[in-house]
Write a protein that holds these residues in place. Structure first.
Motif: not given
Length: 257
Positions: A181-189, A238-245, A248-253
């Protein structure tokens, strides 16, 4: 137009950050050999100026995208040390060109991969560990108006990448079914799993290992291999906050400045 002249157009676009027109008009249709030769010219130029090769990336690992581009194989690009950034670091938007992000699994090798007809078993034996990754792709081609020769010549649209901190033995993860799952600004995209990457990320690394071996440049110990997207890529601003899970491999942001 010569390979050197086409390479110069792409390099100038990168230096000035002014995207160029597609370069495919200067090449025969599906002339992949010329496209890779152009890619190599610019990579070699950067290495000559102090760049350090740290691995490879695999692109076009979606069968659907391959079909759209009229090809039956993925492509590859070269990862240089300056492309990597670390968790806790922000990514400067000013350093990017038409950026998009995708989440994937990276393989780090513990020994060289030489030989013909390499198999998934060979890849498993050669892998030190796997780790989550977010790749930022970018294009020097205006408006992402690309075909296969454009993206290959443009180093497979490489830009930057970041690796997660959790390292797993390849035996301890279900590569095919691990959910992303990949999130941009806490929205699943974007979301997907290993089947989105040539059915299994192992398949893409097998392809790359055999391709590089055939080219006389086998994959080497310590290299990072970005195996291909587990879901659709997304635009960055600009100003985007990214997070991927990745399961098994956890989170990266990271954040984009």
């Amino acid at each position: 137009m010569t390979h050197q002249e086409i390479a110069a157009i792409l390099l100038q676009a990168e230096i000035t950050q002014k995207a160029c027109e597609p370069i495919r008009t200067h090449l025969p249709d599906l002339d992949l050999d010329s496209a890779y030769a152009i890619q190599k010219l610019n990579v070699d130029e950067k290495i000559a100026k102090g760049g350090i090769e740290v691995g490879k990336k695999i692109g076009l690992t979606s069968f659907k995208v391959q079909e759209q581009l009229g090809v039956d194989q993925p492509d590859f690009g070269i990862l240089l040390q300056h492309m990597q950034f670390n968790q806790g670091e922000n990514l400067a938007f000013a350093d990017l060109m038409q950026p998009k992000a995708e989440a994937e699994i990276a393989f780090v090798l513990k020994h060289d991969l030489e030989g013909n007809q390499l198999t998934t078993e060979d890849i498993i034996k050669a892998t030190d560990y796997v780790v989550s990754a977010i790749e930022i792709v970018g294009s020097r081609i205006k408006d992402w108006n690309i075909k296969i020769t454009d993206t290959i010549a443009d180093n497979a649209s490489s830009s930057h990448f970041i690796l997660g901190s959790k390292k797993l033995s390849i035996q301890d993860i279900d590569l095919e079914n691990s959910k992303m799952q990949l999130f941009v600004n806490d929205e699943l995209v974007s979301e997907g799993d290993g089947t989105s990457c040539m059915g299994n990320p192992l398949n893409s690394v097998v392809w790359l290992a055999n391709k590089m071996s055939a080219l006389g440049n086998p994959l080497k110990k310590g290299e990072v291999i970005l195996s291909g997207a587990l879901g659709p890529m997304v635009n960055l601003k600009p100003s985007d906050k990214l997070k991927a899970t990745i399961e098994g491999l956890g989170e990266i942001s990271f954040d984009v400045d």
